[in-house]
Design a protein around this motif. Structure first.
Motif, mmCIF file in Angstrom:
data_model
loop_
_atom_site.group_PDB
_atom_site.id
_atom_site.type_symbol
_atom_site.label_atom_id
_atom_site.label_comp_id
_atom_site.label_asym_id
_atom_site.label_seq_id
_atom_site.Cartn_x
_atom_site.Cartn_y
_atom_site.Cartn_z
ATOM 1 N N ASP A 91 0.843 -1.200 0.000
ATOM 2 C CA ASP A 91 0.000 0.000 0.000
ATOM 3 C C ASP A 91 0.876 1.246 0.000
ATOM 4 O O ASP A 91 1.473 1.598 1.016
ATOM 5 N N ALA A 92 0.938 1.922 -1.137
ATOM 6 C CA ALA A 92 1.786 3.107 -1.269
ATOM 7 C C ALA A 92 1.164 4.348 -0.651
ATOM 8 O O ALA A 92 1.859 5.338 -0.422
ATOM 9 N N GLN A 93 -0.121 4.328 -0.392
ATOM 10 C CA GLN A 93 -0.781 5.534 0.122
ATOM 11 C C GLN A 93 -0.504 5.776 1.601
ATOM 12 O O GLN A 93 -0.362 6.921 2.038
ATOM 13 N N ILE A 94 -0.437 4.708 2.381
ATOM 14 C CA ILE A 94 -0.396 4.848 3.838
ATOM 15 C C ILE A 94 1.013 5.197 4.302
ATOM 16 O O ILE A 94 1.895 4.345 4.393
ATOM 17 N N ASP A 95 1.222 6.477 4.596
ATOM 18 C CA ASP A 95 2.513 6.946 5.094
ATOM 19 C C ASP A 95 2.437 7.113 6.611
ATOM 20 O O ASP A 95 1.456 6.718 7.253
ATOM 21 N N ALA A 96 3.472 7.705 7.192
ATOM 22 C CA ALA A 96 3.517 7.852 8.648
ATOM 23 C C ALA A 96 2.351 8.691 9.164
ATOM 24 O O ALA A 96 1.771 8.387 10.219
ATOM 25 N N ARG A 97 1.996 9.740 8.428
ATOM 26 C CA ARG A 97 0.885 10.593 8.865
ATOM 27 C C ARG A 97 -0.425 9.814 8.877
ATOM 28 O O ARG A 97 -1.230 9.942 9.811
ATOM 29 N N GLN A 98 -0.651 9.000 7.868
ATOM 30 C CA GLN A 98 -1.900 8.251 7.809
ATOM 31 C C GLN A 98 -1.911 7.079 8.786
ATOM 32 O O GLN A 98 -2.973 6.692 9.283
ATOM 33 N N ARG A 99 -0.755 6.521 9.076
ATOM 34 C CA ARG A 99 -0.696 5.503 10.134
ATOM 35 C C ARG A 99 -1.219 6.092 11.440
ATOM 36 O O ARG A 99 -2.003 5.475 12.165
ATOM 37 N N GLU A 100 -0.746 7.304 11.722
ATOM 38 C CA GLU A 100 -1.174 7.995 12.935
ATOM 39 C C GLU A 100 -2.657 8.346 12.855
ATOM 40 O O GLU A 100 -3.415 8.140 13.815
ATOM 41 N N LEU A 101 -3.075 8.864 11.719
ATOM 42 C CA LEU A 101 -4.449 9.319 11.533
ATOM 43 C C LEU A 101 -5.449 8.177 11.654
ATOM 44 O O LEU A 101 -6.498 8.306 12.299
ATOM 45 N N PHE A 102 -5.123 7.040 11.026
ATOM 46 C CA PHE A 102 -6.047 5.910 10.979
ATOM 47 C C PHE A 102 -5.780 4.863 12.060
ATOM 48 O O PHE A 102 -6.562 3.919 12.205
ATOM 49 N N GLY A 103 -4.667 5.019 12.777
ATOM 50 C CA GLY A 103 -4.295 3.976 13.723
ATOM 51 C C GLY A 103 -3.970 2.678 13.011
ATOM 52 O O GLY A 103 -4.264 1.584 13.506
ATOM 53 N N ALA A 104 -3.367 2.808 11.827
ATOM 54 C CA ALA A 104 -3.084 1.641 10.981
ATOM 55 C C ALA A 104 -1.733 1.043 11.352
ATOM 56 O O ALA A 104 -0.687 1.606 11.033
#
Length: 294
Positions: free
Chosen positions: A151-164
């Motif tokens: 998954d190229a979309q999920i970066d560090a910011r989105q990990r934090e945002l989504f709790g991924a």
């Protein structure tokens, strides 16, 4: 189709993953998958998540999200003379969706000789009980002799945002559910079709799964359409899916749910219900658009 045939096929670019004149620039990107994903993240910004990067949404973000060809995306990225290896600050990144992150990743892997393909389905690592409409790349890991989701979309910011909490270079199959597996699970009573769709617009159901399954078959045939392109047998929201189409989707789901047999879905792509025609409906813009596949 043998494994070797499939690997050869997915090493060759299709009309939307061909970098054209920008192949050398694309080859400058890292070859290892985790670094490649990070590089792509430095080039694109998700059109619906600009706010998460403190970037004001601009019309050009939405305009770029309707670009289908990697060659055109690369041309825009390279227009200011900077190499693709130079990360752009968020406000200078090109707008796109999960599909655009995926297409650039697949284009880069294929240019480097790595078999890769786009997959359309649903992400289980976004907030809420729904399984979100999503695209990821799938590449052949030669050492481990298996297809791997990335998954190229999920970066560090989105990990934090989504709790991924996941390895984006090796996404588990229960983290990203290909459309065929979602269809199979719902048909078997193992899942609820009203869980699959897009939370942002509040639309879910078996019709959405069916449409994504048709998009996935096209992507497996090296035709990676926009996530809102509509054609062929794709049902309208809330449509009852008739028995003939159900039978076709059952067969496609059985093939595409398993990465080992997914390439065989290409044999069905010639069906008029599945094949991308010369003109499709861009549902995002509410207009018909020509699609050049040559």
């Amino acid at each position: 189709m043998t494994t070797d045939d499939a690997l050869d096929y997915y090493t060759r670019p299709g009309p939307f993953t061909d970098p054209g004149a920008h192949r050398d620039a694309l080859l400058a990107l890292p070859r290892d998958v985790p670094s490649l994903l990070e590089a792509v993240q430095g080039l694109l910004i998700h059109v619906h998540l600009t706010w998460a990067y403190e970037v004001e949404h601009r019309p050009e973000h939405s305009e770029a999200a309707n670009v289908r060809r990697a060659e055109d995306l690369l041309g825009r990225l390279l227009a200011d003379g900077r190499p693709l290896t130079e990360p752009r600050p968020p406000h200078e990144r090109l707008g796109g969706t999960c599909r655009h992150f995926t297409v650039l990743t697949v284009a880069a892997l294929r240019a480097a000789g790595v078999p890769a393909r786009a997959r359309c389905g649903f992400g289980e690592y976004f907030p809420g009980p729904s399984s979100e409409d999503h695209w990821v790349a799938e590449f052949w890991h030669a050492e481990e002799v298996r297809w791997v989701l990335a998954d190229a979309q999920i970066d560090a910011r989105q990990r934090e945002l989504f709790g991924a909490d996941l390895d984006t270079a090796d996404v588990p199959r229960d983290g990203f559910v290909v459309a065929g597996d979602a269809w199979r699970r719902c048909r078997a009573g193992e899942d609820d079709p009203d869980r699959f769709g897009l939370n942002a617009i509040g639309e879910f159901g078996d019709w959405w799964i069916a449409a994504n399954l048709i998009r996935d078959v096209a992507a497996l045939s090296n035709v990676e359409m926009l996530p809102w392109d509509v054609w062929g047998a794709m049902p309208e929201p809330g449509d009852e899916i008739g028995p003939e189409l159900v039978g076709l989707l059952d067969r496609l789901a059985a093939l595409t749910a398993d990465p080992a047999t997914a390439a065989e879905a290409r044999e069905w792509y010639g069906d008029d219900r599945l094949r991308v025609p010369a003109v499709v409906l861009n549902a995002n813009l509410g207009r018909e658009e020509p699609v050049a596949l040559g």
